[in-house]
Design a protein around this motif. Structure first.
Motif, mmCIF file in Angstrom:
data_model
loop_
_atom_site.group_PDB
_atom_site.id
_atom_site.type_symbol
_atom_site.label_atom_id
_atom_site.label_comp_id
_atom_site.label_asym_id
_atom_site.label_seq_id
_atom_site.Cartn_x
_atom_site.Cartn_y
_atom_site.Cartn_z
ATOM 1 N N UNK A 290 -2.436 -18.818 -5.776
ATOM 2 C CA UNK A 290 -2.992 -18.113 -5.592
ATOM 3 C C UNK A 290 -2.749 -17.045 -4.813
ATOM 4 N N UNK A 291 -3.596 -17.308 -3.570
ATOM 5 C CA UNK A 291 -3.373 -17.120 -2.496
ATOM 6 C C UNK A 291 -2.015 -16.592 -2.108
ATOM 7 N N UNK A 292 -0.773 -17.237 -2.011
ATOM 8 C CA UNK A 292 0.145 -17.043 -1.849
ATOM 9 C C UNK A 292 0.795 -15.974 -2.559
ATOM 10 N N UNK A 293 0.622 -16.197 -3.556
ATOM 11 C CA UNK A 293 1.519 -14.789 -4.292
ATOM 12 C C UNK A 293 0.850 -13.496 -4.225
ATOM 13 N N UNK A 294 -0.763 -13.327 -3.391
ATOM 14 C CA UNK A 294 -1.228 -12.011 -3.390
ATOM 15 C C UNK A 294 -0.947 -12.092 -2.202
ATOM 16 N N UNK A 295 -0.543 -12.671 -1.377
ATOM 17 C CA UNK A 295 -0.443 -12.235 0.455
ATOM 18 C C UNK A 295 1.518 -11.465 0.308
ATOM 19 N N UNK A 296 2.648 -12.124 -0.860
ATOM 20 C CA UNK A 296 3.983 -11.406 -1.092
ATOM 21 C C UNK A 296 3.281 -10.005 -1.577
ATOM 22 N N UNK A 297 2.064 -10.262 -2.286
ATOM 23 C CA UNK A 297 2.033 -8.068 -2.859
ATOM 24 C C UNK A 297 1.640 -7.401 -2.000
ATOM 25 N N UNK A 298 0.492 -7.442 -1.302
ATOM 26 C CA UNK A 298 -0.138 -7.543 -0.130
ATOM 27 C C UNK A 298 1.463 -6.971 0.891
ATOM 28 N N UNK A 299 2.369 -7.881 1.463
ATOM 29 C CA UNK A 299 3.282 -7.412 2.341
ATOM 30 C C UNK A 299 3.865 -6.290 1.659
ATOM 31 N N UNK A 300 3.949 -6.954 0.228
ATOM 32 C CA UNK A 300 5.636 -6.037 -0.351
ATOM 33 C C UNK A 300 5.219 -4.557 -0.550
ATOM 34 N N UNK A 301 3.740 -4.565 -0.972
ATOM 35 C CA UNK A 301 2.926 -2.685 -0.899
ATOM 36 C C UNK A 301 2.815 -2.037 0.274
ATOM 37 N N UNK A 302 3.012 -3.104 1.888
ATOM 38 C CA UNK A 302 2.673 -2.974 2.727
ATOM 39 C C UNK A 302 4.097 -1.687 3.367
ATOM 40 N N UNK A 303 4.922 -3.414 3.068
ATOM 41 C CA UNK A 303 6.187 -2.339 3.220
ATOM 42 C C UNK A 303 7.138 -0.696 2.972
ATOM 43 N N UNK A 304 6.216 -0.880 1.552
ATOM 44 C CA UNK A 304 6.803 0.347 1.099
ATOM 45 C C UNK A 304 5.766 1.837 1.934
ATOM 46 N N UNK A 305 5.037 1.434 2.244
ATOM 47 C CA UNK A 305 3.506 2.302 2.551
ATOM 48 C C UNK A 305 3.752 2.406 4.651
ATOM 49 N N UNK A 306 4.662 1.377 5.133
ATOM 50 C CA UNK A 306 5.303 1.510 6.520
ATOM 51 C C UNK A 306 6.669 2.007 6.701
ATOM 52 N N UNK A 307 7.446 2.233 5.368
ATOM 53 C CA UNK A 307 8.588 2.853 4.987
ATOM 54 C C UNK A 307 8.084 4.621 4.584
ATOM 55 N N UNK A 308 7.227 4.912 3.875
ATOM 56 C CA UNK A 308 6.699 6.178 3.716
ATOM 57 C C UNK A 308 6.514 6.769 4.546
ATOM 58 N N UNK A 309 5.076 6.124 5.919
ATOM 59 C CA UNK A 309 4.566 6.886 6.470
ATOM 60 C C UNK A 309 5.836 6.717 7.997
ATOM 61 N N UNK A 310 6.183 5.527 7.817
ATOM 62 C CA UNK A 310 7.890 6.993 9.316
ATOM 63 C C UNK A 310 8.554 7.921 8.259
ATOM 64 N N UNK A 311 8.907 7.859 7.027
ATOM 65 C CA UNK A 311 9.065 9.070 6.320
ATOM 66 C C UNK A 311 8.795 10.360 6.895
ATOM 67 N N UNK A 312 7.343 10.010 6.404
ATOM 68 C CA UNK A 312 6.881 11.544 7.050
ATOM 69 C C UNK A 312 6.665 12.400 8.222
ATOM 70 N N UNK A 313 6.755 10.927 9.537
ATOM 71 C CA UNK A 313 6.817 11.427 10.701
ATOM 72 C C UNK A 313 8.324 12.223 10.775
#
Lengths: 422, 334
Positions: A290-313
């Motif tokens: 469970x912990x490993x899978x949740x970590x995967x989701x957390x990282x994957x979602x954050x990647x999209x946020x980081x890219x989106x934030x960079x695009x906005x800037x």
């Protein structure tokens, strides 16, 4: 896609056409580019919250990190910094940090137990912090007085977007490792705290990000309006075509991300994630980590946020760490996902577009309403409403609050609810 | 040496007691709501700001009517009325936004998200009505500075604090005493503690849980208005006055153990002290000892640069959450 989503996306298209007629094509292209970036960020949160039930209130931190990444990668090189003592001093600071971390790591492995161990751990953190501070303080002061800041690498912004995703992934990995064991409401508060720490750092590390002095102009991956004008295009057309160029890249990224995420969601991986979200105890007893899978989701979602934030800037061409607010950058995205429908990728994207347009246009609507009321109250002899403009610009916060409370009470599953297949 | 110690007292002890009082009073509200209703009430900061703005309006009203008490700031005189009004509004907010969700047996996460919605509504309304600029309670009155000379030889500095800071500490003592008596002596207070311990058991024992919920909101609203008004008297009144410190307040409630009012008070002062001590320049205290120290005292030794003052509270919050999520005084868990 169901009929409901076709209908809602049709209405959304009509809304954009209406906004286009009311505010002009140029403003609408600007709105569209930013909506695409926010839709990508909302998709990221949907992976974390919709798929995994993970609370992430550090979206602002992820966006800031993405912005810092693209600023660093694509700003022009600062020759003054590279010619000075700065790189050497920074190298020593990095070494100091490494020594400090090694100390903390080493003390953590000493085979002592109990109170002595606790004292040693705290002392090692303090000593590590002290070593780092003795190196970074003079380095920061030197760079800020001689060359201002470290400058950029002068690369194409697309590399900055990739770096933004990588940095956000790194932060998410770190945060996930230490926080994901917490109960949901504690996790929410801890992530807000971490995002505030990141904001304080990026806002005050003038040597790295220029802090509140802001960095601009940040280049685009596509030709800028000025470039098109230099090539002989009319001013009005140049803005439109330049933004359309940027829009094409933003749309491409969103479509690719959506395609990949959607495939993963409908595959065995997505099924496992939903099983973990709905009952992590039974999923764990079926042998899922469970912990490993949740970590995967957390990282994957954050990647999209980081890219989106960079695009906005990159699109806004200015990086101003002082302009980031939890309301505009964390809660706004939450409203997008909740209103759109958590657990449904199309819902999150729909919410991203809808809420962003509502957010950007509500002050104009409010201004119109307030001036009407003001005319009316003047006619009645009560006098006009003072400072309509500054008040109207605050209307969006109130509207956002109403939208989220109504949504959570009457449509808790969103406008495009998750499709549950048996 | 005495001069430096007084400097330390003025810059760290006075500042941390003032800030700690705000954290303590507001933290009690957060912790009570968590204990009884089992959710993190994010809109608490904005309830504080709302209380402060109500006090500001009332103070303006009193000034136009010419009512004032010589020697006391009008903002302080009207505080009880603002507390009553905010308590009523807090009760109304619960009826309008949280009670329907509780009836639906919504999760604590849903209530947390709803409280963010309430944050946005309240903050939006404040900005809409009052604009986004800053205001001060002391535009027509003067803020009194109290200077106490220290009767020792060679001491030139005086102990300084402002009258609002003194009133703040006095009011905190009064509020904490009243709350203590209420929780330990009155029937309703005991019922509240019982419900915080075990809500189901409290209900089957015949405790009127609806009444307890109502009283909780009234107490939390009144305390929020008090903390907000006192904060606005100490600094300036802005629409994001308390929104900015809502995390340190949560830190106080969590460090003290959620559901533990006494823990929140202690932790409030602890965090206030940590923030002030972290940005204090300790060289000031070390310099007189230069003769006996083996190293040269640098110009400035601070734990963190001044800009990171609030970050100290966030770091404490995150560390406590990771290291002992139930708080140092063993809090409730939902």
């Amino acid at each position: 896609m169901t009929r409901r989503s076709v209908m809602l996306f049709g209405l959304l298209f009509a809304l954009f056409v209406f906004v286009g007629i009311a505010t002009g094509v140029q403003y609408t292209t600007l709105l569209l580019v930013q909506s695409f970036a926010y839709a990508l960020i909302a998709l990221g949160l949907n992976i974390q919250w919709g798929y995994g039930g993970l609370f992430n209130f550090s979206i602002m931190g992820m966006l800031m990190l993405g912005g810092a990444a693209v600023t660093f990668t694509s700003s022009p090189v600062n020759p003054g910094f590279w010619a000075s003592e700065g790189p050497m001093l920074l190298g020593r600071a990095v070494l100091g940090l490494a020594v400090g971390l090694a100390l903390v790591w080493g003390v953590g492995r000493i085979a002592v137990k109990g109170r002595l161990k606790a004292v040693l751990v705290v002392a090692s953190w303090a000593a590590g912090y002290f070593i780092y501070r003795t190196q970074i303080d003079p380095a920061a002061a030197y760079i800020e007085t001689t060359s201002g800041w470290v400058g950029g690498l002068g690369l194409n912004p697309v590399f900055g977007w990739i770096l933004g995703g990588i940095l956000a992934a790194g932060l998410a990995l770190l945060m996930g490792k230490i926080c994901l064991g917490l109960r949901t409401d504690y996790l929410a508060i801890a992530t807000i705290g971490i995002s505030e720490i990141i904001r304080a750092l990026l806002k005050n590390m003038d040597w790295l990000t220029r802090g509140t002095k802001t960095v601009s102009p940040i280049p685009w991956p596509t030709p800028l309006p000025q470039d098109l004008q230099a090539a002989g295009m009319a001013v009005n057309d140049s803005f439109l075509y330049a933004r359309l160029g940027f829009l094409a890249i933003a749309a491409l990224i969103l479509v690719v991300a959506l395609f990949l995420v959607q495939r993963a969601y409908n595959g065995p991986w997505g099924r496992m994630m939903r099983a973990i979200r709905d009952n992590f105890i039974s999923a764990g007893s079926m042998g899922k980590n469970v912990t490993q899978r949740q970590l995967e989701l957390f990282v994957l979602g954050s990647v999209l946020m980081g890219i989106g934030g960079a695009m906005l800037v990159s699109f806004q061409q200015i990086y101003d760490p002082g302009a980031y607010q939890p309301i505009n950058h964390t809660f706004l995205v939450w409203v997008m996902v909740i209103v759109g429908g958590a657990g449904n990728n199309f819902g999150a994207i729909f919410g991203g577009f809808l809420i962003y347009v509502a957010w950007m246009t509500s002050d104009q609507v409010a201004q119109a309403v307030l001036s009407t009321v003001s005319h009316w109250s003047t006619d009645l002899g009560w006098g006009a409403i003072p400072e309509i403009e500054s008040r109207a610009s605050q209307m969006r916060v109130f509207v956002l609050g109403i939208v989220i409370t109504v949504a959570i009470r009457y449509f808790p599953r969103g406008l495009l609810p998750e499709v549950r297949r048996q | 040496m005495m001069n430096e110690l007084i400097f330390f007292f003025n810059n760290v002890v006075v500042a941390s007691i003032a800030l700690g009082s705000i954290y303590a009073v507001a933290g009690v509200g957060v912790t009570l709501i968590f204990g009884i209703l089992r959710f993190a009430h994010f809109a608490h900061g904005d309830m504080m700001t709302m209380g402060a703005f109500l006090a500001f309006v009332l103070a303006g009203l009193f000034a136009t009517l010419g009512w004032s008490v010589p020697g006391l700031p009008t903002g302080f005189i009207v505080m009880p009325i603002a507390m009553v009004l905010t308590a009523i509004i807090a009760f109304g907010l619960d009826k309008a936004f949280y009670a329907p969700l509780r009836k639906r047996k919504a999760s604590s996460v849903t209530l947390l998200i709803a409280s963010i919605g309430v944050t946005l509504i309240v903050q939006g309304l404040i900005r809409l009505i009052f604009g986004s600029g800053a205001a001060s309670f002391f535009e027509t009155e003067t803020k009194q500075l109290i200077r106490i000379p220290v009767p020792l030889e060679g001491v030139t500095r005086t102990i300084n604090f402002t009258q609002p800071q003194l009133l703040m500490v006095l009011m905190t003592i009064v509020a904490v005493t009243v709350l203590h008596l209420f929780l330990t002596r009155s029937r309703l207070g005991k019922a509240m503690r019982a419900m915080a311990d075990n809500a189901d058991l409290a209900q089957v024992s015949g405790i009127n849980t609806k009444l307890v919920v109502r009283v909780t909101w009234i107490i939390a609203g009144a305390l929020a208005a008090m903390a907000g008004t006192m904060l606005a008297l100490d600094v300036q009144l802005k629409p994001d006055l308390a929104f900015n410190i809502v995390l340190p307040i949560f830190a106080a409630a969590i460090v003290g153990g959620l559901g533990q009012p006494y823990g929140a008070i202690a932790a409030g002062y602890l965090i206030g002290f940590a923030e002030s001590a972290a940005i204090f320049n300790w060289s000031v205290l070390l310099r007189p000892l230069q003769g006996i120290l083996p190293f040269e005292v640098p110009v400035s030794i601070t734990f963190v640069p001044t800009e990171y003052k609030l970050t100290v509270a966030f770091v404490i919050l995150v560390v406590v959450l990771l290291w002992r999520p139930t708080g140092i005084f063993k809090g409730a868990s939902s």
